[in-house]
Design an enzyme around this catalytic site. Structure first.
Site, short mmCIF file in Angstrom:
data_model
loop_
_atom_site.label_atom_id
_atom_site.label_comp_id
_atom_site.label_asym_id
_atom_site.label_seq_id
_atom_site.Cartn_x
_atom_site.Cartn_y
_atom_site.Cartn_z
CB VAL A 1 3.37 -10.47 -2.39
CG1 VAL A 1 2.49 -9.61 -3.28
CG2 VAL A 1 4.71 -10.32 -2.78
CB ALA A 2 -0.46 -12.13 0.75
CD GLU B 1 0.09 -5.44 -2.18
OE1 GLU B 1 -1.00 -5.50 -1.59
OE2 GLU B 1 0.51 -6.49 -2.56
CG ASP C 1 -16.59 37.21 11.96
OD1 ASP C 1 -16.29 37.57 13.07
OD2 ASP C 1 -16.11 37.50 10.89
CG ASN D 1 -3.43 -7.13 3.39
OD1 ASN D 1 -3.60 -7.81 2.29
ND2 ASN D 1 -3.22 -5.93 3.24
CD GLU E 1 -5.06 -12.04 1.58
OE1 GLU E 1 -3.87 -11.41 1.44
OE2 GLU E 1 -6.14 -11.55 0.89
CG ASN F 1 -3.71 -9.20 -1.35
OD1 ASN F 1 -4.55 -9.81 -1.03
ND2 ASN F 1 -2.59 -8.79 -0.71
CG ASP G 1 -8.52 -7.60 -0.85
OD1 ASP G 1 -9.47 -8.13 -0.98
OD2 ASP G 1 -7.55 -7.72 0.19
#
Ligand code: ADP
Ligand code: MG
Length: 893
Positions: free
Chosen positions: A284-285, A289, A331, A679, A682, A707, A711
């Site tokens: 998860v860490a 995400e 142009d 991440n 960690e 997280n 973060d």
């Protein structure tokens, strides 16, 4: 109703319409209520439920669900309360809510953009010409169509001159369909044979006409097949797809690390379920995400910023391509110049050139002006405030303005010499002709256009030299030259093709118009050059005029060359590719040449932005990497083919859009840097501590707090960041430049720094006796580790903002970021300080000395980053200065 089988008058009658006045405001209101807006129904938007389900299938959320299940099972078995599963579930809910709301927000932003882009059309209402949005058209409305317009609804033609429409979307026929107002079709004729009709969504490729609307919205032919046409944009751009790959890569690493953690833990004899939970929470860490969310936000913010700078993005991937743009083909008229033309000089054969100001001249110069006005299509219209304004092509309005200054009107002139025919102007022909009936019988042919294109009757050598000299003198003073030729004929050609009249013209004279460069053009060109972006001017004007303007805006030096359309035609594609870098100005080109120029640059590996406004520009706009259409002076055809529309037709806007595109990329890079370092560190902390046998430094709940809150919230505000000046001192971003280019070392260095301080904090708390505290314990170690990891990531947000020192950057340019960072620090400190709350999350109170250690350790990675930056910047500033000096010396490419 099958209006194509009825005569025009019948159609008008049936629809209660009036060709001369159009509908009245009250009629329009009634009909709008009855038929609804003239729009195709959109596909049903995705329901919230299906969006939520889609989010739940995301890797990160799947892992979280697994963690929630595990921790619930563990809680039941051990009976120690349900805090953990509840927190994990709360995080899942928050993730999904954030993702869904942000995604909907982004969608809404894109919808709003589509509305801004909505096409308009010219209608006759209450006897006046009005420009309205296509959505407001109702059956019975009288539409005025001209080359380049988008047909707003299905309509029966009442008048048509040389009208042709591209109906390929309906009929599959790629050649434009020629139209005839007086033709009648069978009631069961297929769409392609209904030559007296025009259809919604088709583009007028030639001529002009008047038509009465027969059907709108879903009742139109296009509406019937609208289900297939739904061009609802998918908000996935190539960049987002590449990013998804990064996320998947990191997720894979995370899962591997989790397995490794489980294995080492079990080997050290830890309990299986507890280890399992630790492993899952590590996964998860480590899954970033919030990364994709932040990227979506960054893109939509970028689009929003571009709109504010007058650049409407029609296709989202253009935002990224702009950042890579290395050549802008622009142009001249109206983009690099102001398109505010005024007549400066008049020359009639046999006289001296006459300088003119605000007031109309007299004598033969006035006569020339009158004839030029007769051969123009600009008109004087009420401006809606009681006054009058002149509308039309800038060249023609300039002529008409000077004439009306002398109190004359075109109506008076036309009353004496009624116009009976016209050969329209096109950028390919560079001239136009009008034919007038003479009172004594016969016809007067007036052709105005480029001096070197008008087919004059043979003249003596001396006379020709005099004309050429007058023309060249005008052009060298940056004046745009319009010549006039005339001819009297007895009869009109039997074939009906008026172009046959364009020969043997008697030379009448020339006028020179000034169109000053936009004041910001020179600066924008210089800025682009410093940014490694080459500017190329492409114009239909004469080489001398083009060259003079190009010198004024610093595009070429005094001796710089101008390539003409004729020279271009004499070059093979290979020759052009080989020499394309040597040319900055193209004159007397036709729209077809633009494609060759785009392709030659692309062949050289460059990413090309190309501007255009006319119908014939559409293929070049499509061929370019970024097609840019003019919002004010451009046709609907050009806008439909473009990736971006300039609402101010200004060259400088393209350069700002390039800057914004670079900003988007660099914000995404920052986010990648920010989240990956957090991440990955960690993972290192969790794995490292386990391998050396120190235990678990952070519980799943702590990891999630860090997280998602620590973060995620400051990270979301990173999307608001604006880069400093230096972003326009670098080369364009490579087409496939990696998100990691130039930051791999920084990511590695910060990851290691974070891991070291995090582990140190954990060790200090768990094993070392610190004065003033309760003595070493696992809880104290976890608390210190939690504080250090959380604080370092908050500080890290400031480190990634700039390659410059954090102390240099003013905090005021992104206040939300600062406040969210302060908020997170306060919230986390409170968690540790307020004992009962902290206890829920497994945090223990720690003594003042431990606090001091934690705070001290937290700033270490920032200092490390500063040291590295100091070194890098010495190097980069040196490069930057060198580039500046280099460009100033070169001046000209
Ligand atoms: P650009 O827009 O790139 O300056 P154009 O294709 O509009 O070039 O014009 C090319 C040439 O055609 C001009 O130099 C001028 O001589 C002539 N021209 C431009 N506008 C008109 C007009 N409305 N009527 C007649 N001739 C024109
Ligand atoms: Mg033009």
């Amino acid at each position: 109703m099958k209006y194509w089988s009825l005569p025009a008058e019948k159609t008008l009658e049936q629809l209660g319409a009036n060709v001369d006045r159009g509908l009245s405001a009250s009629q329009v209101a009634v009909r709008l209520a009855e038929h609804g807006p003239n729009e195709y129904q959109q596909a049903k938007p995705e329901s919230v439920v299906s969006m939520v389900l889609r989010q739940l299938r995301d890797v990160a959320n799947l892992i979280l669900l697994l963690a929630a299940g595990l921790s619930f099972a563990l809680a039941v078995r051990e009976g120690h309360g349900y805090v953990e599963p509840v927190v994990i579930l709360a995080v899942i809910v928050m993730n999904v809510v954030l993702a869904v709301t942000q995604e909907r927000g982004a969608e809404r932003a894109l919808d709003a953009l589509r509305d801004l882009n909505s096409p308009t059309c010219l209608l006759l209402r209450d006897g006046a010409r009005v420009e309205v949005e296509t959505a407001e058209v109702v059956p019975g409305d009288v539409v005025l169509l001209k080359t380049g317009d988008l047909v707003p609804a299905d309509a029966r033609l009442v008048e048509a001159t040389g009208l042709a429409a591209d109906e390929s979307a309906l009929t599959g026929e790629s050649e434009p369909a020629e139209k005839d107002a007086s033709a009648l079709a069978e009631a069961d004729a297929p769409i392609g044979d209904r030559t007296n009709m025009v259809f919604s969504g088709c583009l007028v490729t030639a001529g002009n006409g008047v038509a009465v609307v027969t059907a709108t919205g879903m009742a139109t032919e296009m509406g019937r097949i609208a289900a297939f046409l739904n061009d609802a944009q998918k908000i996935q751009t190539p960049l987002q797809r590449r990013l998804a790959r990064v996320v998947h890569g990191v997720s894979a690493v995370a899962v591997l690390a989790a397995v490794a953690l489980l294995a080492t833990g079990l080997q050290q004899g830890e309990e299986f379920w507890a280890m399992m939970l630790a492993a899952v929470s590590l996964a998860v860490a480590a899954v970033p995400e919030t990364l994709q969310l932040i990227v979506t936000l960054t893109l939509t913010r970028g689009v929003h910023n571009m709109v504010e700078r007058h650049a409407l993005i029609r296709r989202l991937p253009a935002v990224e391509t702009l950042g890579s743009t290395s050549v802008i083909c622009s142009d001249k008229t109206g983009t690099l110049t102001q398109n505010r033309m005024s007549v400066r000089r008049i020359w009639v054969s046999g006289e001296k050139p006459l300088e003119v100001g605000e007031s109309a001249p007299g004598g033969r110069a006035l006569e020339l002006l009158r004839r030029l006005a007769l051969a123009s299509n600009a008109t004087v219209e009420p401006d809606g405030e009681g006054g009058e304004k002149i509308v039309g092509d800038a060249t023609e309005t300039a002529i008409l303005r000077l004439l009306t200054a002398g109190g004359e009107t075109r109506e008076e002139l036309e009353a004496a010499l009624p116009r009976v025919g016209e050969v329209p102007f096109s950028s390919a022909r560079k001239m136009m002709t009008s034919v007038h009936e003479l009172p004594q019988g016969g016809y007067l042919v007036l052709t105005k256009g480029a001096f070197d294109r008008l087919p004059f009757s043979p003249a003596s050598e001396a006379e020709r030299a005099k004309r050429q000299a007058a023309h060249d003198a005008f052009a060298h003073d940056a004046l745009r030259v319009i010549a006039l030729g005339s001819r009297v004929v007895e009869d009109l050609p039997e074939s009906g093709n008026l172009e046959e009249l364009e020969r043997d013209l008697a030379f009448e004279g020339i006028v020179g118009l000034i169109d000053p460069p936009r004041p910001e053009a020179a600066e924008a060109i210089a800025l682009a050059r410093r940014a490694g972006v080459r500017t190329v001017m492409i114009t239909g004007d004469h080489a001398a005029t083009a060259g003079a303007i190009a010198r004024q805006i610093g595009l070429i030096g005094p001796g710089g060359t101008v390539v003409t359309g004729r020279q271009l035609a004499g070059m093979s594609d290979e020759e052009l590719v080989e020499n394309v870098r040597a040319y900055s100005v193209y004159a007397r080109v036709s729209p077809e040449d633009k494609i060759r120029i785009v392709e030659a640059w692309q062949e050289q590996g460059e990413v090309v932005a190309m501007t255009g406004d006319g119908v014939n520009d559409a293929p070049a706009l499509k061929a370019a990497d970024v097609g840019v259409a003019m919002g004010v002076g451009g046709t609907e055809v050009a806008k439909a083919a473009a990736d971006m529309v300039l609402t101010d037709d200004n060259f400088a806007t393209i350069v700002s859009a390039v800057r914004e595109g670079r900003n988007v990329f660099s914000n995404i890079k920052r986010t990648v840097y920010f989240l990956l370092a957090c991440n990955l560190s960690e993972i290192l902390i969790m794995l490292g501590a386990q391998i050396v046998g120190w235990g678990t430094p952070l519980t799943p709940v702590m990891l999630l707090l860090i997280n998602v809150l620590g973060d995620g919230i400051p990270g979301l505000n990173l999307a608001r960041d604006r880069s400093d000046e230096r972003i326009m001192a670098r080369r364009p971003i490579g087409r496939n430049e990696s998100f990691f280019s130039g930051i791999t070392r920084a990511i590695a260095q910060q990851t290691v720094a974070f891991a070291v301080v995090g582990l140190l904090a954990f060790w200090l708390g768990t094993f070392a006796w610190l004065p003033g505290g309760e003595g070493p314990s696992l809880a104290a170690g976890q608390t210190m580790c939690f504080l250090v990891v959380a604080l370092t990531s908050v500080l890290h947000v400031f480190t990634v903002r700039s390659r410059g020192s954090v102390f240099r950057r003013t905090v005021r340019d992104n206040l939300p970021l600062v406040w969210s960072a302060v908020g997170v620090v306060v919230a986390f400190s409170a968690l540790v300080l307020v004992e009962p709350v902290g206890a829920i999350f497994g945090l223990a109170p720690i003594g003042p000395f431990s606090w001091a250690c934690a705070l001290g350790l937290s700033v270490v990675p920032t200092l490390v980053a500063e040291v590295f930056k100091l070194w890098d910047n010495r190097h980069e500033t040196w490069l930057y200065r060198r580039r500046l000096v280099h460009h100033e010396n070169r001046g000209e490419e």
